[in-house]
Design a protein around this motif. Structure first.
Motif, PDB file in Angstrom:
ATOM      1  N   LYS A 103      43.604  45.748  32.898  1.00 57.72           N
ATOM      2  CA  LYS A 103      44.473  45.306  33.995  1.00 57.72           C
ATOM      3  C   LYS A 103      45.269  44.097  33.531  1.00 57.72           C
ATOM      4  CE  LYS A 103      44.501  42.902  38.415  1.00 57.72           C
ATOM      5  NZ  LYS A 103      45.294  41.813  37.763  1.00 57.72           N
ATOM      6  N   GLN A 108      48.133  45.215  40.288  1.00 54.20           N
ATOM      7  CA  GLN A 108      47.226  45.083  41.421  1.00 54.20           C
ATOM      8  C   GLN A 108      45.850  45.656  41.063  1.00 54.20           C
ATOM      9  OE1 GLN A 108      47.831  43.585  44.460  1.00 54.20           O
ATOM     10  NE2 GLN A 108      49.776  42.932  43.538  1.00 54.20           N
ATOM     11  N   TYR A 109      44.808  45.002  41.558  1.00 57.05           N
ATOM     12  CA  TYR A 109      43.444  45.497  41.357  1.00 57.05           C
ATOM     13  C   TYR A 109      43.115  46.431  42.523  1.00 57.05           C
ATOM     14  CZ  TYR A 109      38.511  45.341  39.959  1.00 57.05           C
ATOM     15  OH  TYR A 109      37.245  45.668  39.517  1.00 57.05           O
ATOM     16  N   CYS A 110      43.471  47.705  42.361  1.00 59.52           N
ATOM     17  CA  CYS A 110      43.316  48.664  43.456  1.00 59.52           C
ATOM     18  C   CYS A 110      43.174  50.069  42.881  1.00 59.52           C
ATOM     19  CB  CYS A 110      44.511  48.590  44.413  1.00 59.52           C
ATOM     20  SG  CYS A 110      46.100  48.974  43.638  1.00 59.52           S
ATOM     21  N   PRO A 115      38.299  49.591  41.399  1.00 56.15           N
ATOM     22  CA  PRO A 115      37.382  49.192  40.322  1.00 56.15           C
ATOM     23  C   PRO A 115      37.011  50.392  39.456  1.00 56.15           C
ATOM     24  CG  PRO A 115      36.199  49.372  42.391  1.00 56.15           C
ATOM     25  CD  PRO A 115      37.643  49.550  42.729  1.00 56.15           C
ATOM     26  N   LEU A 140      40.419  42.278  31.926  1.00 57.11           N
ATOM     27  CA  LEU A 140      41.322  41.699  32.909  1.00 57.11           C
ATOM     28  C   LEU A 140      42.102  40.552  32.266  1.00 57.11           C
ATOM     29  CD1 LEU A 140      38.678  41.470  35.788  1.00 57.11           C
ATOM     30  CD2 LEU A 140      40.222  43.380  35.289  1.00 57.11           C
ATOM     31  N   ASP A 149      42.869  33.691  39.576  1.00 56.09           N
ATOM     32  CA  ASP A 149      43.651  34.867  39.969  1.00 56.09           C
ATOM     33  C   ASP A 149      42.920  36.179  39.697  1.00 56.09           C
ATOM     34  OD1 ASP A 149      45.696  33.246  40.816  1.00 56.09           O
ATOM     35  OD2 ASP A 149      46.842  33.391  38.952  1.00 56.09           O
ATOM     36  N   LEU A 150      41.777  36.118  39.027  1.00 56.73           N
ATOM     37  CA  LEU A 150      41.024  37.334  38.733  1.00 56.73           C
ATOM     38  C   LEU A 150      40.367  37.863  40.003  1.00 56.73           C
ATOM     39  CD1 LEU A 150      39.267  36.368  35.373  1.00 56.73           C
ATOM     40  CD2 LEU A 150      41.292  37.812  35.672  1.00 56.73           C
ATOM     41  N   PRO A 151      40.179  39.184  40.092  1.00 57.76           N
ATOM     42  CA  PRO A 151      39.488  39.742  41.265  1.00 57.76           C
ATOM     43  C   PRO A 151      38.075  39.190  41.351  1.00 57.76           C
ATOM     44  CG  PRO A 151      39.741  41.392  39.544  1.00 57.76           C
ATOM     45  CD  PRO A 151      40.584  40.231  39.138  1.00 57.76           C
ATOM     46  N   PRO A 152      37.606  38.865  42.561  1.00 59.34           N
ATOM     47  CA  PRO A 152      36.249  38.300  42.697  1.00 59.34           C
ATOM     48  C   PRO A 152      35.187  39.333  42.358  1.00 59.34           C
ATOM     49  CG  PRO A 152      37.171  38.809  44.847  1.00 59.34           C
ATOM     50  CD  PRO A 152      38.281  39.026  43.858  1.00 59.34           C
ATOM     51  N   ASP A 154      32.195  41.094  43.565  1.00 56.44           N
ATOM     52  CA  ASP A 154      31.742  41.387  44.925  1.00 56.44           C
ATOM     53  C   ASP A 154      30.262  41.735  44.955  1.00 56.44           C
ATOM     54  OD1 ASP A 154      31.601  41.932  47.597  1.00 56.44           O
ATOM     55  OD2 ASP A 154      32.639  43.853  47.490  1.00 56.44           O
TER      56      ASP A 154
END
Length: 295
Positions: A103, A108-110, A115, A140, A149-152, A154
């Motif tokens: 990525k 976008q992380y989608c 994931p 990433l 700015d990286l996706p958390p 979860d």
């Protein structure tokens, strides 16, 4: 041009590994190599199907090249599996390779790419196959805003595991509770009597290893118990948390051991049921039956 990335290695499970110990089991851990960095999972004792359920994070990975080249052709990840010995160095059990899903910072992380989904990677020991690794890998890019700015990541969090990060939600499989029933096999009793004689103390150990967050689940019968269960048509059973996706079910490993003095035992033989799919029974939907009867 220098690009900076974070690699996330989602190491969920391995199955059908090489039996490195005389017990017919191993104490496996995985080492992940990427560029100039490497990290290890925790060691899980006495299993051929370890569920590490562990996220390894490689920070500040520096790569050089054009951005589109990085996205389309990222470097290879090397994963090696070892058996941890109490004495001496770890024994090599096999190796596999993977490419991460990349990525870039402007993407976008989608779905559908993120994931990433768990997939199986074939493990090789020389030219022979030596099991499978169930994992996912994502690379990433860290943009001008930095790692914020990286996706958390979860959850979930598990305080009992200390600094170990579990595989995040959205990547880890959804689990359901199953009751596993195993009937003692008649020919095993005859094998014991022929091979070990009347003075032997055989025991059947069955394990759906890797089931649930606590690792392997095992149960067993002694020789007399197995014979009695045959007469009564009895069934041994245990509960296990398994993925709802049947393709991700771990194998059922069955071992026969001869119990010796001072808690020692000798492996007589083993067998692996690689897929439980054909044995799954789902009770009928009573609500649907009620509506059908009413209609």
């Amino acid at each position: 041009e220098k690009q900076v990335f974070q690699l996330r290695a989602h190491m969920y499970q391995a199955r059908s590994l090489f039996a490195a110990d005389s017990s017919g089991l191993s104490d496996p851990f995985a080492r992940v190599f990427f560029i100039s960095q490497s990290q290890c999972t925790e060691v899980l004792n006495e299993t051929l199907c370890p569920t590490w359920d562990q996220l390894l994070v490689f920070d500040n990975v520096e790569l050089y090249g054009e951005a589109h080249e990085m996205r389309d052709d990222p470097p290879i990840i090397v994963i090696e599996i070892y058996d941890q010995d109490t004495m001496g160095k770890a024994d090599f059990m096999g190796r596999t390779f993977a490419k991460p899903v990349v990525k870039m910072s402007d993407e976008q992380y989608c779905p559908p790419r993120f994931p990433p989904q768990l997939e199986y990677y074939q493990i090789y020991r020389g030219n022979a196959t030596a099991g499978d690794l169930l994992a996912a890998f994502e690379l990433l890019q860290i943009g001008p805003g930095g790692k914020s700015d990286l996706p958390p990541i979860d959850g979930p969090t598990d305080m009992d595991r200390g600094p170990i990060l579990p595989v995040p939600l959205g990547i880890r499989p959804v689990l359901s509770r199953y009751r596993v029933e195993v009937t003692a096999l008649e020919h095993l009793v005859s094998v014991w009597s022929v091979a070990w004689g009347r003075r032997a103390s055989p025991r059947v150990l069955e394990g759906l290893e890797g089931a649930g967050s606590q690792g392997s689940v095992r149960g067993g019968w002694t020789g007399n118990q197995a014979a009695a269960s045959l007469k009564k048509r009895g069934i041994g059973s245990f509960l296990a948390d398994l993925p709802e996706n049947e393709l991700l079910h771990p194998p059922l490993n069955i071992r026969v051991v001869d119990c010796r003095a001072f808690g020692r035992y000798t492996l007589v033989g083993s067998h692996t049921v690689s897929s439980l799919r054909k044995f799954i029974y789902r009770p009928p939907d009573r609500k649907a039956q009620h509506w059908n009867a009413a209609g």
